[in-house]
Design a protein around this motif. Sequence first.
Motif, short mmCIF file in Angstrom:
data_model
loop_
_atom_site.label_atom_id
_atom_site.label_comp_id
_atom_site.label_asym_id
_atom_site.label_seq_id
_atom_site.Cartn_x
_atom_site.Cartn_y
_atom_site.Cartn_z
N SER A 71 -45.38 54.36 -8.61
CA SER A 71 -46.70 54.12 -7.98
C SER A 71 -46.68 54.53 -6.52
CB SER A 71 -47.08 52.64 -8.11
OG SER A 71 -47.24 52.28 -9.46
N ALA A 72 -45.58 54.23 -5.83
CA ALA A 72 -45.48 54.61 -4.42
C ALA A 72 -45.49 56.14 -4.28
CB ALA A 72 -44.20 54.03 -3.81
N MET A 73 -44.87 56.83 -5.22
CA MET A 73 -44.88 58.29 -5.16
C MET A 73 -46.27 58.85 -5.46
SD MET A 73 -41.19 59.36 -6.77
CE MET A 73 -40.46 57.82 -7.30
N GLU A 74 -46.96 58.22 -6.37
CA GLU A 74 -48.33 58.67 -6.66
C GLU A 74 -49.22 58.48 -5.45
OE1 GLU A 74 -49.18 56.33 -10.09
OE2 GLU A 74 -48.31 57.79 -11.50
N ASN A 75 -48.86 57.51 -4.60
CA ASN A 75 -49.59 57.29 -3.34
C ASN A 75 -49.00 58.09 -2.19
OD1 ASN A 75 -51.38 55.44 -4.51
ND2 ASN A 75 -49.96 53.72 -4.19
N ARG A 76 -48.09 59.03 -2.54
CA ARG A 76 -47.51 59.99 -1.59
C ARG A 76 -46.68 59.34 -0.49
NH1 ARG A 76 -49.43 64.83 -2.90
NH2 ARG A 76 -51.42 64.98 -4.02
N GLN A 77 -46.03 58.20 -0.79
CA GLN A 77 -45.13 57.60 0.20
C GLN A 77 -43.83 58.38 0.29
OE1 GLN A 77 -44.67 53.30 0.01
NE2 GLN A 77 -46.65 53.08 -1.03
N PHE A 78 -43.38 58.95 -0.83
CA PHE A 78 -42.20 59.81 -0.87
C PHE A 78 -42.23 60.55 -2.21
CE2 PHE A 78 -41.10 55.39 -1.81
CZ PHE A 78 -40.64 55.47 -3.12
N ASP A 79 -41.27 61.46 -2.42
CA ASP A 79 -41.27 62.31 -3.61
C ASP A 79 -40.20 61.94 -4.63
OD1 ASP A 79 -43.40 63.95 -2.68
OD2 ASP A 79 -41.97 64.96 -1.36
N LYS A 80 -39.13 61.30 -4.17
CA LYS A 80 -38.04 60.93 -5.07
C LYS A 80 -37.25 59.81 -4.42
CE LYS A 80 -33.74 62.55 -7.19
NZ LYS A 80 -32.78 63.67 -7.38
N VAL A 81 -36.71 58.90 -5.26
CA VAL A 81 -35.82 57.86 -4.77
C VAL A 81 -34.80 57.55 -5.87
CG1 VAL A 81 -37.23 55.91 -5.59
CG2 VAL A 81 -35.71 55.61 -3.62
N VAL A 82 -33.57 57.30 -5.46
CA VAL A 82 -32.51 56.95 -6.41
C VAL A 82 -32.35 55.43 -6.41
CG1 VAL A 82 -30.07 57.18 -6.99
CG2 VAL A 82 -31.34 59.15 -6.10
N LEU A 83 -32.58 54.83 -7.57
CA LEU A 83 -32.45 53.38 -7.74
C LEU A 83 -31.20 53.08 -8.55
CD1 LEU A 83 -36.17 52.39 -8.53
CD2 LEU A 83 -35.01 52.54 -6.31
N THR A 84 -30.51 51.99 -8.20
CA THR A 84 -29.22 51.70 -8.83
C THR A 84 -29.22 50.32 -9.48
OG1 THR A 84 -28.20 50.70 -6.87
CG2 THR A 84 -28.10 53.09 -7.06
N ARG A 85 -28.27 50.14 -10.40
CA ARG A 85 -28.03 48.86 -11.07
C ARG A 85 -26.57 48.50 -10.93
NH1 ARG A 85 -28.65 49.59 -16.94
NH2 ARG A 85 -28.65 47.29 -17.01
N ARG A 86 -26.30 47.20 -11.04
CA ARG A 86 -24.91 46.72 -11.00
C ARG A 86 -24.67 45.82 -12.20
NH1 ARG A 86 -22.98 43.11 -5.97
NH2 ARG A 86 -23.85 41.44 -7.25
#
Length: 467
Positions: A226-241
């Motif tokens: 949703s943040a990308m659709e609002n043009r806040q950024f184009d890509k982000v890497v999310l992680t799990r532990r």
Amino acid sequence: MAGKANKLQPVPVWLGRLRRELRQLAMPALSTGQTGPLSVSFEVPVAESVAPPAHVSRWLYLHQPDSQHRLLGLGMAHSITAQGEQRFQQLDAAYRQMQGNWTRISQGRGRAGARVFIGFAFDPDFQPQEDWQGFDNAGLYLPQLLFEWKKGRCVLTFNCYRDRAVSPEIIIRDWLARLRSVLYADASVSETGASRVSETGASRVFLKKELPTAASWQDGVSEAVSAMENRQFDKVVLTRRLQLKFADEISHRQMLPYLAQHYPGCTQLSVSFGRGILLAATPEKLFDMSAEHLHCDALAGTYPAHQRWPDARMERHEHAPVVQAIRDALQPLCTDIRTEQSARPLALRSLSHLYTPVRAVPRSGVRPLQVLDELHPTPAVGGLPRQAALTWIREHECYPRGWYTGAFGWLGDHQNASLSVILRCALIQEKTAQLYAGAGITRVSDPGQELRETGLKLEPMLNALLG
């Protein structure tokens, strides 16, 4: 290495000769009253070690099967640490000063390629705490003993940081004592990894904890989209532990040969500063470098191995921007930057990655830590634009990544260096293992599919742990 010591075990002939030559070569350099690093190198007939010795508590280990290169550093002669946005520049300045003050002696063909290890956390603001205690934000590490195996040959380097308060006799005595303890250590680890774990099978896991939960992580993916659709950024890497707790202490040494056997295209590493043990089998080189050549891996986009080729949107939205970002980062430092026209598959058992090699020629005088300062973090571990993605990660990830998605490797002479991104890793403390995995999120990402991708990325360490 040699088997267990016993009272009847003879001293190898070469060890007696080395002891005499070490004293002859090192004593004058230790007696001058100078300060700074001293390294004395020999070619020695020592078989490759497939894991750190059982009795040591601090080590740095790196195995790159593709180049038949293996490093084992034991003890710590000297270290330089830094943190914050200028950390690589600070390390570069300190390393240059260290090189100018360094006395190096080589006997015969005993010429070392690697000089110091380098390792660092993903985030320049990371503060070592909790599970990551003992791991610096970023550091250069000169071990007391450095074994370097390259295409069947072994060079052993004795290192110290000369201090007028420590006598030359004590330094030489400590070197030889550490060497003997390594040669006569228990070498029970199988090169095939057949007995890779000590009764730590799946039935003996009694605690399993995800952070965040699978449902919460998928919600986080949706929020990022949703943040990308609002043009806040184009890509982000999310992680799990994923945390696993066993009934018995984890046999981390047995895991390394298993990983080398099953993931021969990956770099294996093991690092301990006396507390936790970082273990990884990573498919991604951040860069390999010499004065004439530089090579980077653009590795972004993951799909199941049984799938012939991913959706075209993965290459367009996730992989191509990583290739372009690496090219842009190298532009001020290199000439003749070359990439292939399209990505190729990199198959790793249950999954495949989109892979594009990036090759370039460093400009005259460019140093490895300058390249590092420009490259890290690539969009493959952070996102795009860099600062917007890093801000999102800091605000939304509920635990510190530590060295996961940072890098580990070595620096040598003549601008030689090799660093690997720390992926497919586990942080082990006695009976507990913390496993890490992540996924690159773009505006076309599906939360369920991204969750399954992280599950595939957890498999190498899970299989090594559970047997």
